[in-house]
Scaffold this motif. Structure first.
Motif, PDB file in Angstrom:
ATOM      1  N   ASP A 166       0.706  -1.103   0.010  1.00 32.34           N
ATOM      2  CA  ASP A 166       0.130  -0.100  -0.146  1.00 32.34           C
ATOM      3  C   ASP A 166       0.893   1.119   0.199  1.00 32.34           C
ATOM      4  OD1 ASP A 166      -2.091   1.643   0.046  1.00 32.34           O
ATOM      5  OD2 ASP A 166      -2.680   0.963   2.153  1.00 32.34           O
ATOM      6  N   HIS A 180      -2.336   5.303   3.654  1.00 33.39           N
ATOM      7  CA  HIS A 180      -3.450   4.846   4.608  1.00 33.39           C
ATOM      8  C   HIS A 180      -3.718   6.116   5.491  1.00 33.39           C
ATOM      9  CE1 HIS A 180      -6.131   2.287   6.671  1.00 33.39           C
ATOM     10  NE2 HIS A 180      -5.136   2.499   7.799  1.00 33.39           N
ATOM     11  N   THR A 221      -3.054  -4.217  -1.380  1.00 32.13           N
ATOM     12  CA  THR A 221      -2.989  -2.696  -1.324  1.00 32.13           C
ATOM     13  C   THR A 221      -3.850  -2.035  -0.546  1.00 32.13           C
ATOM     14  OG1 THR A 221      -4.560  -2.770  -3.176  1.00 32.13           O
ATOM     15  CG2 THR A 221      -2.295  -2.523  -4.121  1.00 32.13           C
ATOM     16  N   VAL A 222      -4.294  -3.256   0.664  1.00 35.92           N
ATOM     17  CA  VAL A 222      -5.074  -2.586   1.443  1.00 35.92           C
ATOM     18  C   VAL A 222      -4.632  -2.774   2.840  1.00 35.92           C
ATOM     19  CG1 VAL A 222      -7.553  -2.934   2.579  1.00 35.92           C
ATOM     20  CG2 VAL A 222      -7.234  -3.274   0.137  1.00 35.92           C
ATOM     21  N   SER A 223      -4.453  -1.584   3.938  1.00 34.56           N
ATOM     22  CA  SER A 223      -4.101  -1.586   4.909  1.00 34.56           C
ATOM     23  C   SER A 223      -5.042  -1.598   6.108  1.00 34.56           C
ATOM     24  CB  SER A 223      -3.193  -0.307   5.253  1.00 34.56           C
ATOM     25  OG  SER A 223      -1.880  -0.342   4.432  1.00 34.56           O
TER      26      SER A 223
END
Length: 393
Positions: free
Chosen positions: A156, A159, A261-263
């Motif tokens: 990522d 965020h 790509t996700v926190s």
């Protein structure tokens, strides 16, 4: 024969007095804290040692406990076991088992029926009134730490964590946002942290760094932040807040692994709140005041004091539910649940100790005694009439 007439009359008067006591017991069978009474007789004799009937000798109270009934009112209290609540009014102490209490306008716990103050112990064990006036509002608390947990994914680029509420020392709410930027291209495992207010004004920054295993590195696991005094028109002073991301080498707080790509990192405040009003006041089994506030926090107040008497019969009944003790009576004071003292049944009332079946049985005995005495009087009267008739009037 004339003596038999008056002896029977004495019996009728005595049984009539006993019936008054039974009637009072029955009429108060649902009166909180009421103690039933028993009547005892004695034999009367004349100067020649001949019995001339009964007389009421004494009326003793029954001191066994009554049934406990739940009321749902947090300031209704009963004692499960031995002991008496201690009341004070105009410098005089009273004792009762009837815990119909309430808090007055000054926050003092009082007896609803007599307006006497209910006594408890302070932190030094000294007998005092129970006053919750200073505890009705939970004072504001400044936020000093914000904790983070979750994953900052290595895949990522950035965020955001928005609208985290923190509180200054006067309880004003401040919204802050956290922007994380992946800085691994410059420093391995490094994330830049930017803190902004709700209007996008930057109020602080720092960095956190992770090792090859995805856990925090020592020295890069927290960021110190000072929130300005004038932020968004607040009136409080500047506040220092620590951003804590967890212990170095720990997998239980903030980590940095590959997660696409996700926190998932999130933030919660460790402390701090605005002023909170109370929502309920109750007591626990130890007799301690428990105050719950709107944010579900609880505070413990003073503790009830109980009194114990080895010889309860020496107590003087003031009214139907209160007693007094003269200076010659030994009184022991202590906390609920300790030593000889019973525990507190919160939200409950102790009813009278009158048993209806027992009162009916006593009533039958009194009735039969009265009838028999009446019969003796009638026979004595007939014999006197017969005597008059035999002697020509």
């Amino acid at each position: 024969m004339s003596q038999a007439f008056f002896t029977a009359l004495s019996g009728m008067l005595t049984f009539s007095g006993n019936l008054d006591t039974i009637s009072n017991n029955i009429s108060n069978m649902n009166t909180p804290g009421f103690r039933g009474s028993d009547v005892f007789y004695r034999n009367l004799i004349n100067s020649r040692g001949v019995g001339i009937g009964p007389q009421i000798l004494d009326q003793n109270l029954r001191f066994e406990s009554g049934d406990i009934r739940q009321t749902g009112n947090g300031t209704n209290l009963a004692i499960s076991g031995q002991g008496y609540f201690i009341l004070e009014k105009d410098g005089e102490y009273f004792y009762t088992r009837a815990g119909q209490f309430t808090f007055d306008n000054d926050g003092v716990l009082v007896d609803q029926n007599s307006d006497s103050r209910v006594m408890g112990f302070d932190e030094n064990g000294v007998l005092t009134e129970i006053n919750v006036q200073d505890l009705l509002t939970l004072p504001p608390e400044v936020t000093s730490q914000i904790n983070f947990e979750g994953n900052l994914s290595t895949g990522d680029d950035a965020h955001q964590i928005n609208d985290i509420r923190v509180f200054n020392e006067i309880g004003e709410e401040i919204l802050v946002n956290f922007n994380f930027t992946n800085d691994t291209a410059n420093t391995a495992g490094n994330w830049l942290v930017e803190v902004t207010d709700e209007n996008g004004r930057v109020i602080g920054n720092g960095e956190v760094r992770f090792g090859p295993d995805g856990t925090l590195l020592d020295g890069f696991n927290s960021v110190d932040l000072t929130i300005p005094a004038d932020i968004n028109g607040t009136l409080g002073t500047a506040m220092d807040v620590s951003l804590s991301f967890g212990e170095p080498g720990s997998f239980s707080s903030t980590t940095s692994f590959s997660g696409g790509t996700v926190s998932t990192a999130s933030a919660t405040i460790e402390d701090g709140n605005a002023a909170q009003p109370f929502v309920s006041i109750n007591f626990n089994e130890q007799g301690e005041v428990i105050i719950r506030y709107a944010n579900d926090e609880e505070e413990t107040g003073a503790q009830l004091a109980l009194a114990f008497f080895q010889n309860e019969n020496a107590l003087n009944q003031v009214d139907g539910y209160r007693f007094s003790a003269n200076s010659a009576i030994d009184v022991q004071m202590g906390e609920p649940g300790e030593d000889v003292f019973g525990s507190i049944a919160p939200g409950s009332i102790e009813l009278s100790n009158v048993e209806l079946a027992r009162e009916f049985a006593d009533m039958i005995i009194v009735q039969r005694g009265y009838q028999a005495s009446s019969r003796v009087m009638n026979v004595a009267n007939q014999m006197i009439e017969q005597l008059y008739s035999n002697t020509g009037g």
